[in-house]
Scaffold this active site. Structure first.
Site, PDB file in Angstrom:
ATOM      1  N   GLU A   1      32.097  50.282  87.974  1.00 14.02           N
ATOM      2  CA  GLU A   1      33.440  49.758  87.664  1.00 14.02           C
ATOM      3  C   GLU A   1      33.985  50.250  86.319  1.00 14.02           C
ATOM      4  OE1 GLU A   1      31.889  48.214  90.025  1.00 14.02           O
ATOM      5  OE2 GLU A   1      33.420  47.316  91.288  1.00 14.02           O
TER       6      GLU A   1
ATOM      7  N   TYR B   1      32.429  50.256  83.448  1.00 13.57           N
ATOM      8  CA  TYR B   1      31.890  49.547  82.278  1.00 13.57           C
ATOM      9  C   TYR B   1      30.927  50.474  81.503  1.00 13.57           C
ATOM     10  CZ  TYR B   1      34.015  45.178  83.896  1.00 13.57           C
ATOM     11  OH  TYR B   1      34.912  44.209  84.268  1.00 13.57           O
TER      12      TYR B   1
ATOM     13  N   ARG C   1      23.827  47.912  89.883  1.00 14.75           N
ATOM     14  CA  ARG C   1      25.144  48.126  90.521  1.00 14.75           C
ATOM     15  C   ARG C   1      25.551  49.554  90.214  1.00 14.75           C
ATOM     16  NH1 ARG C   1      29.596  44.179  90.904  1.00 14.75           N
ATOM     17  NH2 ARG C   1      31.113  45.180  92.261  1.00 14.75           N
TER      18      ARG C   1
ATOM     19  N   HIS D   1      37.956  50.135  86.697  1.00 19.07           N
ATOM     20  CA  HIS D   1      39.086  49.206  86.600  1.00 19.07           C
ATOM     21  C   HIS D   1      40.397  49.924  86.282  1.00 19.07           C
ATOM     22  CE1 HIS D   1      36.914  45.707  87.488  1.00 19.07           C
ATOM     23  NE2 HIS D   1      36.231  45.632  86.372  1.00 19.07           N
TER      24      HIS D   1
ATOM     25  N   GLN E   1      45.355  35.641  94.080  1.00 19.85           N
ATOM     26  CA  GLN E   1      46.314  34.780  93.381  1.00 19.85           C
ATOM     27  C   GLN E   1      45.672  33.673  92.550  1.00 19.85           C
ATOM     28  OE1 GLN E   1      49.223  35.067  97.030  1.00 19.85           O
ATOM     29  NE2 GLN E   1      50.053  33.615  95.598  1.00 19.85           N
TER      30      GLN E   1
END
Ligand code: NAP
Ligand code: SF4
Length: 671
Positions: A166, A168, A216, A254, A341
């Site tokens: 992701e 990181y 991961r 991201h 949401q």
């Protein structure tokens, strides 16, 4: 009875321990840890363990202050922290579960001035440039991972997940995009992968052999100069040799401009890339992203894409996901619709995460549907999300509920959302409401307009009559070339080739999406969706990053608003950019700062600081917001009847299903 999901429910033997099934509850930030209410954290995870998740992974815990996603991010820094985390692990174990702590070092994504990375290159999603680590600095970070893992073991965790994807910290060392070093931590891939491999090796050395280490791994970076698949395989081989127990899949940095988990991403849309790793490593492999029901999970496992499935948000929507699947009650699983949401949008606004479909998520200690002391006769008027949720919770608590709906179907405005390409998940939400109402004791009266007389004799009356479109009062709006969003979405009124959409709120965006689409929704076709967003194969192109192919648009659309700000600015925090990008790809022109002077048979006359302009269009669609439908509430209140008014009938502004469902659940919990 044979298992309805034999692959998903099969145990997974890890040698020193066995997971009871192939379902991992993926890591999610809740916001509870930072508030220090660890009993509430424990209650949240305990409910998910009780619901049957095979292995839970916590939200990301910082290994160091500089590695925290934001200043004050939770970690395991002190003995007091260890005691707090023990509450969580004990609660999970007492409920028959297993839990691993995710160690998340954000690197240059850390939202603070202390952030560190491989090179001093600022990320596009944080204002803080990172400090480039020197040799001693890198050693400190490795040691921080090791200390976090040993403390996790001390706190009773069954393992850790080392976050290597992701975009990181560890991922930042792996890619030339962010690693420009020329020492032994940069340059060749062997050097760039040294850090994650060393972290896993040293963690394994410290925690011993009987402790789960999930790594991961980023299988698809989706940024320029991302990893090739050969590099990923080289990393995977080394990480396995360094002592990892399981690989979990990470998709997309991201900062990537490709949606990876939003509702418009096809279900299991990235399982194909996990499958590429299968057979190349000797340890189990987990796949992830947009798997939200047991049938998809079973299919992904049956196709050999992975050994195990990670689902995160589905466990917010329904903690009992696995239990219901195992009991043959899959239709009762409250579906995660991928809307973000109440979960990610809350996280990025500094609020506690919850779930649109399940307002109890992260509120387990304060929102409970306990049996009513005195069962009452309750009337609910309106079967949109607010009314449905009120009726279900009141019924669950033992009340006698009658639900009045003037239409022939349940769902209210959800029935408009479900026809939008990319919002197919709303079908599942409507089906879930139908299933739950069908299994309940609710007396449903469809095609029935509730009158004051019909509501006599009830102990409580809840008015959830929803909204009606706002009348924008534009001269000429009664012409045959003007339609409302209801005409278009529900009544399927014919729409011309050139379209002006008045109002750029959620519904204006939805209508623009609807009228520009043609053919099958790409959300239902993984290959078409990948072409649309430029998702390639990392075996062919580094990071799997291709140039997106703009889909052909069915109509020429101009989306208008009066505010001078960027249209779509107020859409969901984590999804607004996807809606804007999707419409831009379909050639939709978005214009703010206009006035609507007059509608004529030729189109609409606009005013702006550039002067008047005639926009020649065939059809004008009104999406100018909504106002409460209060006729019944006003009549009842006028007659002295005490009513509860909820949902859009209460406040129409900024109404969405999240607020409607939340308000309905909270009211019904108190009746
Ligand atoms: P909205 O978001 O409030 O947008 C209304 C639009 O109409 C705005 O662009 C507003 O912009 C314009 N408008 C307001 N008064 C007007 C007037 N008198 N004349 C002309 N234009 C006017 O409402 P909505 O689009 O009807 O959506 C309703 C709710 O449904 C939203 O609050 C949203 O939360 C929810 N929804 C959400 C999504 C989603 O993707 N999450 C999708 C659909 C709906 P100007 O005033 O600047 O012109
Ligand atoms: Fe899923 Fe939406 Fe609930 Fe988040 S808020 S868990 S995306 S349904």
């Amino acid at each position: 009875m044979s298992s309805p999901y034999p692959k998903m429910l099969a145990p997974l033997d890890l040698g020193f321990t066995t997971l009871k099934n192939r379902v991992l509850m993926g890591s999610m930030h809740t916001g509870l840890e930072e508030r220090g209410d660890w009993d509430r954290v424990a209650a949240y995870y305990a409910e998910r363990a009780q619901g049957g998740a095979g292995l839970i992974v916590t939200g990301g815990m910082a290994p160091s202050k500089e590695g925290g996603v934001f200043p004050g991010a939770a970690g395991l820094f002190t003995d007091a922290d260890i005691a707090n985390h023990r509450k969580v692990t004990s609660a999970v174990h007492d409920n028959g579960g297993k839990i691993a702590m995710q160690i998340l070092h954000a690197g240059r994504y850390a939202y603070g001035p202390e952030c560190v990375s491989a090179s001093a290159i600022k990320s596009p999603i944080s204002p803080f440039p990172p400090r480039e680590l020197d040799e001693a600095g890198i050693e400190k970070q490795i040691n921080d991972f090791v200390v976090a893992a040993t403390r996790a073991r001390e706190a009773g965790y069954d393992g850790v997940e080392v976050m290597g994807s992701e975009g990181y910290f560890l991922n930042q060392f792996l890619c030339l995009h962010t690693n420009k070093r020329t020492d032994r931590w940069g340059g060749s891939y062997e050097n760039r992968m040294r850090l994650p491999v060393e972290v896993v090796r040293r963690v394994r050395e410290a925690v011993g052999p009987d402790f789960i280490i999930i790594y991961r791994i980023s299988l698809l970076d989706l940024v320029p100069n991302g990893q090739t698949f050969d590099e990923i395989l080289q990393l995977a081989t080394a990480i396995e040799a360094a002592g990892a127990t399981i690989f979990n899949t990470g998709i997309g940095w991201h900062e990537a401009r490709v949606p990876t988990i939003a509702t418009s991403v096809p279900r299991a849309g990235f399982a194909w890339v996990t499958r590429k790793l299968m057979g190349h490593v000797g340890i189990p492999v987990i796949t992830s992203n947009r798997i939200n029901n047991p049938d998809t999970a079973e299919q992904v496992l049956a196709e050999g894409c992975a050994d195990m499935i990670s689902m995160a948000r589905p466990f917010l929507a329904d903690p009992a996901f696995v239990q219901k699947a195992a009991e043959g009650r899959a239709a009762e699983i409250a579906p995660c619709i991928g809307c973000n949401q109440a979960c990610l949008d809350h996280t990025f606004s500094g609020k506690i995460s919850s779930c649109l479909v399940n307002p109890r998520a992260c509120f387990e200690t304060e929102l409970n549907y306990s049996p009513a002391t005195t069962p009452k006769k309750i009337a609910v008027v309106g079967a949109g999300p607010a009314g449905l949720m009120t009726a279900l919770v009141a019924d669950e608590r033992g009340h006698k509920v009658t639900l009045f709906e003037k239409d022939a179907t349940l769902g209210g405005q959800l029935n408009l959302a479900r026809v939008i390409p990319g919002k197919e998940e709303f079908h599942g939400l409507v089906h879930w409401f139908e299933t739950m109402v069908g299994h309940s004791g609710i007396d449903v009266k469809l095609n029935t307009e509730a009158t004051a007389e019909a509501l006599e004799g009830f102990d409580e009356v809840i008015v959830a009559t929803g909204v009606v479109p706002r009348d924008p009062g534009i001269p000429g709006q009664d012409g045959p070339n003007v339609l409302s969003y209801i005409d278009v979405l529900r009544n399927k009124a014919p729409v011309g080739k050139r379209v002006a959409v008045i109002g750029a709120g959620g519904i204006g965006f939805d209508v623009s999406e609807y009228v520009t689409h043609q053919g099958e929704s790409s959300t239902l076709n993984i290959d078409a969706w990948r072409r649309e967003w430029g998702v390639g194969d990392p075996s062919d192109v580094p990071g799997g990053l291709l140039t997106p192919e703009a889909p052909a648009a069915a109509r020429d659309v101009t989306l208008l608003q009066r505010k001078a700000e960027k249209p779509g600015k107020r859409l969901g925090k984590t999804t607004g950019w996807i809606h804007r990008a999707s419409l831009a790809a379909r050639g939709v022109k978005m214009i703010g700062g206009v006035t609507y002077d007059r509608i004529t048979p030729e189109g609409i006359e606009l005013g702006s600081d550039k002067g008047p302009q005639m926009l020649a269009v065939d059809t004008i669609v009104m999406c100018a917001g909504q106002v409460p439908m209060r006729d019944l509430a006003d009549a009842l209140e006028g007659a002295g009847v005490s009513v509860h008014v909820i949902g859009g009938a209460d406040v129409a502004a900024e109404l969405d299903a999240k607020r409607a469902i939340d308000q309905g659940a909270r009211l019904a919990a108190t009746l």
